[in-house]
Design a protein around this motif. Structure first.
Motif, PDB file in Angstrom:
ATOM      1  N   GLN A  68       0.802  -1.223   0.000  1.00  0.00           N
ATOM      2  CA  GLN A  68       0.000   0.000   0.000  1.00  0.00           C
ATOM      3  C   GLN A  68       0.837   1.276   0.000  1.00  0.00           C
ATOM      4  OE1 GLN A  68      -2.519  -0.717   3.417  1.00  0.00           O
ATOM      5  NE2 GLN A  68      -4.131  -1.592   2.138  1.00  0.00           N
ATOM      6  N   THR A  69       2.095   1.188   0.391  1.00  0.00           N
ATOM      7  CA  THR A  69       2.899   2.406   0.535  1.00  0.00           C
ATOM      8  C   THR A  69       4.033   2.541  -0.478  1.00  0.00           C
ATOM      9  OG1 THR A  69       4.328   1.351   2.191  1.00  0.00           O
ATOM     10  CG2 THR A  69       2.409   2.581   3.004  1.00  0.00           C
ATOM     11  N   SER A  70       4.215   1.545  -1.342  1.00  0.00           N
ATOM     12  CA  SER A  70       5.319   1.615  -2.292  1.00  0.00           C
ATOM     13  C   SER A  70       4.841   1.346  -3.715  1.00  0.00           C
ATOM     14  CB  SER A  70       6.404   0.598  -1.927  1.00  0.00           C
ATOM     15  OG  SER A  70       7.442   0.648  -2.875  1.00  0.00           O
ATOM     16  N   LYS A  71       5.213   2.217  -4.615  1.00  0.00           N
ATOM     17  CA  LYS A  71       4.819   2.078  -6.021  1.00  0.00           C
ATOM     18  C   LYS A  71       5.527   0.912  -6.708  1.00  0.00           C
ATOM     19  CE  LYS A  71       3.638   6.906  -6.690  1.00  0.00           C
ATOM     20  NZ  LYS A  71       2.381   7.047  -7.391  1.00  0.00           N
ATOM     21  N   GLU A  72       6.595   0.387  -6.118  1.00  0.00           N
ATOM     22  CA  GLU A  72       7.340  -0.690  -6.771  1.00  0.00           C
ATOM     23  C   GLU A  72       6.543  -1.988  -6.894  1.00  0.00           C
ATOM     24  OE1 GLU A  72      10.625  -2.783  -4.443  1.00  0.00           O
ATOM     25  OE2 GLU A  72      10.211  -1.099  -3.120  1.00  0.00           O
ATOM     26  N   TYR A  73       5.416  -2.081  -6.195  1.00  0.00           N
ATOM     27  CA  TYR A  73       4.610  -3.299  -6.241  1.00  0.00           C
ATOM     28  C   TYR A  73       3.322  -3.135  -7.052  1.00  0.00           C
ATOM     29  CZ  TYR A  73       7.698  -4.312  -2.326  1.00  0.00           C
ATOM     30  OH  TYR A  73       8.810  -4.496  -1.539  1.00  0.00           O
TER      31      TYR A  73
END
Length: 91
Positions: free
Chosen positions: A80-85
């Motif tokens: 929920q907090t990282s765009k890498e996923y």
């Protein structure tokens, strides 16, 4: 330290000198893996091993074209907090 993916065991594991010090487990549904638990031995906490365990599951999911969800609070927060996923996270 070594991070291995154990597809038959539905998990990734962290090993130090052959001893398991952490794991990230998931269950399977059609076209979807659900990360349900991530744990690292207290002695090794704070070293980013939990994220490496989740990342190993993510890496394998990408290779296989699988989407991921999480009931594990740790993995869910990463998703929920990282765009890498974004490419694998199914909201």
């Amino acid at each position: 330290m070594e991070i291995k993916f154990d597809e038959k065991g539905h998990r990734s594991v962290a090993l130090v000198d052959g001893k398991q010090i952490g794991e990230c487990t998931f269950s399977r549904a059609t076209g979807l893996w659900i990360i349900d638990h991530t744990e690292v031995d207290d002695e090794y906490s704070g070293q980013g091993i939990g994220k490496k365990l989740v990342d190993k599951v993510v890496e394998e999911a990408r290779k296989q074209g699988i989407k991921l969800m999480a009931t594990c609070p740790f993995a869910l927060k990463l998703f929920q907090t990282s765009k890498e996923y974004e490419d694998v996270y199914k909201k």
